[in-house]
Design an enzyme around this catalytic site. Structure first.
Site, mmCIF file in Angstrom:
data_model
loop_
_atom_site.group_PDB
_atom_site.id
_atom_site.type_symbol
_atom_site.label_atom_id
_atom_site.label_comp_id
_atom_site.label_asym_id
_atom_site.label_seq_id
_atom_site.Cartn_x
_atom_site.Cartn_y
_atom_site.Cartn_z
ATOM 1 N N GLY A 203 0.672 -2.188 4.254
ATOM 2 C CA GLY A 203 1.902 -2.431 4.419
ATOM 3 C C GLY A 203 2.449 -3.608 3.424
ATOM 4 N N THR A 204 3.592 -4.013 3.701
ATOM 5 C CA THR A 204 4.154 -5.197 2.927
ATOM 6 C C THR A 204 3.305 -6.409 2.666
ATOM 7 O OG1 THR A 204 5.674 -5.714 4.650
ATOM 8 C CG2 THR A 204 6.735 -4.657 2.912
ATOM 9 N N TYR A 205 2.645 -6.607 3.975
ATOM 10 C CA TYR A 205 1.858 -7.951 3.732
ATOM 11 C C TYR A 205 0.541 -7.765 4.235
ATOM 12 C CZ TYR A 205 1.779 -9.509 8.601
ATOM 13 O OH TYR A 205 1.406 -9.624 9.881
ATOM 14 N N LYS B 170 -7.249 -5.708 9.799
ATOM 15 C CA LYS B 170 -6.047 -5.951 9.162
ATOM 16 C C LYS B 170 -6.190 -7.106 8.217
ATOM 17 C CE LYS B 170 -1.117 -6.276 10.716
ATOM 18 N NZ LYS B 170 -0.116 -6.320 11.633
ATOM 19 N N ASP C 120 9.897 -6.647 18.217
ATOM 20 C CA ASP C 120 9.905 -5.407 17.346
ATOM 21 C C ASP C 120 9.361 -4.225 18.177
ATOM 22 O OD1 ASP C 120 10.332 -4.055 15.046
ATOM 23 O OD2 ASP C 120 8.494 -4.678 14.137
#
Lengths: 343, 369
Positions: B24-26, B44, B137
């Protein structure tokens, strides 16, 4: 399709134990007075032994005249930097939550580390900066360091990981000032509630006691609600008693007596002269491995480099072998090659 | 020396990364296992070094909340360790997510299945809200599904404590299709009701099998909402025209939910309608939702183990458990047991890759708004 009878909505078992009891603070950061003392003593002894060893391996006999800090001296130095956190927070006008959290982080850090390895000056800066983030009041590192004399970004960031690790990444803290707020809201509904102005004064006085309590170990020993009640009791014992009775919590009134005693006894500011003397000793007895540029520091770095080099070689060798052997599993190895190997 | 670093190294040794499954982005996500037991896990890895302000806020939030929350319907954080400049979160391994299940056209959902997913979602969310945590979210792809069918709320990168009254919060949260109208109008003081709206949208999506309110921009999102539910009047939602970013996007008539959700029971539509009430203060709470007659009426919720599964899940589950455990290669080479397991793994990987690109597309979409 198998069906179950309607489960009663699951607010069940968890609802019975208070939320606080499932917190990391309750589970991992509460100690008895004796445990605290023993933890600090053991940490101090182990640290002194290790640093003495480093001195000796550098030049035998060199550690014999060194005055190493004892656990009490370490503790006093940390206490001074608790006060510095408050001063900084006043300067930045950080909310109470940030200040209290930063202080908690500093205290917890020194239950796992010694000031002879990591001087509280930088740890304090890092703990506070981390607290701004964990309490949702982030500011940019640039504006943080710009407002603190003789501090640059690396002073704060270099230790951030170490601090976070020392806290076991348990960032959530339950504070006494929040509990006091709750009690104060309750009190306004009591029939015995004094007029609003007086109530405000009582709250403010109790808040002062809470700030004092942060200089002591009480938050590592007692739950925040009891500390809040103790501080209220220091400000106005009758009101505290009214509130406790309205909650059928008379027993709490006995429990808070020792908190009150501790706050009164330990809530003083350490004498500057004493701390200056400790800091003078610290200059000599600090761990040379942590002093950038020292012989021991360079030796340790070289050791680490060598280990890393070995690891990299081993990894490269594994990849080479795997490639040579051909690839019975097709895609799997492609996936493996994609593993970024920066750790 | 450095007891803390030693402890970290010991923690790190407990876990093995096997295979990259997403990026993912980060963060990069790996599938892995616990060295001692072979238990499947996900790691992660959050890249930290690249941020000039040190540990990134999403990482801080995720770690902070997952460390505190322990609930069968919330993803479990097993461990945290650091490696150089990376932060590694060891999470329980979950086979799939609700978005993949919704999109799998081969699956048929019974009303009892939907009820089961909703019950688990509300249980997890009630626990967050009881702890004063707003998730901010919620969407099908953040509701992960374990091999035993349990649903788990994941991704706390945008979560925060509910602010004290009078303190502002950002309105740039929640993926657009699941974002409530008060946030679209720029409301800076909001509550747990924002998550309930998202759950309402997910509820509808489970019945429709397509996103319920797919707006193409923030402005279009408001239009999409009002087209579906009618433009709110000042009586329905007092004061909404005074919100910071209020704009009038036209008058749309209210159409009964029944027109779209033709097969749903009265209880179902009643609960759905209470999740998507315009006035946030009137929206149902997670706790009250759990007591809603919907959950007590027939058909009763399907047992999690009997819920519809994607092909990948079924294949994974059909492997005898000891085959997975017994074939683990402690040397960390190619994942063993590839023989039988290969097809499902490939499928899973393909799916996650696919899922990934979709995520990114949606994320870009979201920031561009």
């Amino acid at each position: 399709m198998q069906q179950q009878p309607p489960t009663s909505p699951d607010v069940s078992s968890a609802a019975k134990s208070p939320l606080f009891q499932s917190s990391t603070q309750y589970r991992n950061w509460r100690f008895s007075v004796e445990q605290l003392k023993a933890t600090r003593a053991a940490l101090n002894q182990a640290s002194v032994a290790a640093i003495r060893n480093t001195f000796e391996s550098d030049s035998p006999g060199s550690s014999s005249d060194v005055h190493f800090l004892d656990a009490n001296e370490e503790h006093l130095l940390v206490k001074l930097y608790i006060i510095k956190i408050s001063q900084l927070c006043g300067h930045f006008r950080f909310p109470e939550e940030v200040e209290a959290t930063g202080i908690t982080y500093l205290k917890r850090f020194y239950l796992k580390n010694t000031v002879m390895d990591w001087h509280p000056k930088n740890v304090m800066l890092t703990a506070l900066y981390l607290a701004t983030k964990t309490t949702n009041h982030p500011i940019s590192l640039e504006s943080y360091t710009a407002n603190i004399p003789r501090t640059n970004a690396s002073d704060v960031l270099d230790l951030e990981f170490l601090v976070a690790q020392s806290l076991a990444f348990e960032f959530a803290v339950w504070h006494a000032h929040r509990a006091l707020w709750g009690i104060w809201l309750d009190i306004q509904d009591l029939p015995q509630a004094p007029p609003h102005e007086e109530l405000q004064r009582i709250h403010d006085t109790a808040m002062q006691h809470i700030r004092t309590s942060r200089l002591t170990d009480v938050e590592l020993i007692y739950p925040p609600s009891q500390i809040a009640l103790a501080c209220l009791s220091l400000a106005h014992p009758e009101i505290a008693a009214f509130w406790a009775r309205s909650k059928n919590a008379d027993t709490a009134l006995e429990a808070i007596e020792s908190i009150k005693r501790t706050i009164t006894r330990d809530g003083d500011t350490p004498s500057v002269d004493v701390v200056r003397e400790i800091d003078r000793h610290l200059k000599i007895c600090k761990n040379p491995e942590k002093v950038v540029g020292s012989k021991a520091y360079l030796a340790k770095r070289a050791r680490e480099e060598k280990e890393a080099e070995l690891k990299r070689k081993k990894k490269a060798e594994n990849v080479r072998k795997a490639t040579e052997q051909g690839n019975p599993f097709g895609e799997v190895l492609v996936g493996q090659a994609n593993l970024d190997d920066d750790d | 020396m450095d007891a803390v670093e030693k402890a970290n190294a010991e923690r790190q040794r407990r876990w093995v990364k096997d295979q990259k499954v997403g990026e993912g982005t980060y963060a990069v996500v790996y599938r892995g296992r616990e060295l001692a037991t072979g238990r499947k896990i996900a790691i992660k890895k959050i890249k930290v070094g690249q941020f000039k302000d040190g540990l990134d806020m999403s990482a801080v939030r995720e770690v902070k909340y997952l460390r505190e929350l322990q609930h069968p319907n919330i993803i479990e954080l097993l461990d945290v360790f650091s490696s150089k400049t990376n932060l590694n979160l060891v999470l329980e391994f979950l086979d799939t997510d609700l978005e993949m299940i919704i999109k799998d056209r081969s699956l048929v959902f019974l009303p009892a299945d939907i009820k089961s997913w909703m019950a688990m979602t509300f249980r997890g969310l009630e626990f967050c809200h009881r702890n004063f945590i707003l998730h901010r979210d919620l969407k099908p792809n953040n509701l992960l599904i374990a091999s035993d069918g349990q649903l788990k709320i994941a991704d706390f990168g945008l979560a925060r404590d509910a602010a004290d009254p009078g303190y502002k919060m950002t309105c740039q949260v929640i993926t657009r299709w699941y974002r409530p109208p008060e946030l679209l109008f720029g409301c800076r003081y909001y509550s747990t009701a924002v998550d309930i709206w998202s759950v309402g949208c997910i509820f509808a999506e489970l019945m429709l099998r397509i996103p319920y309110l797919p707006g193409e921009s923030d402005m279009d999102q408001l239009k999409t909402i009002f087209r579906a539910l009618g433009t709110p009047t000042d009586e329905e939602w007092p004061g909404h025209t005074k919100l910071p970013d209020y704009v009038s996007v036209g008058q749309f008539p209210r159409t009964p939910l029944r027109d779209l959700f033709t097969a749903a029971s009265g209880d179902t539509l009643n609960l759905l309608s209470k999740c998507i009430i315009f006035e946030p203060r009137k929206r149902i709470s997670a706790r009250d939702a759990l007591y809603h007659p919907y959950f007590f009426a027939l058909p009763y919720p399907t047992h999690p183990s009997k819920l519809p599964k994607t092909a990948a899940q079924t294949a994974a589950a059909s492997r005898p458990p000891d085959e997975v455990d017994g074939n683990v290669d402690p040397g960390g080479g190619a994942p063993a047991g590839v023989g039988k397991a290969a097809p499902p793994k490939k499928l899973k990987r393909k799916l996650s890759g696919h899922d990934l690109s979709r995520n990114i597309a949606r994320k870009l979409d979201f920031t561009a708004s």
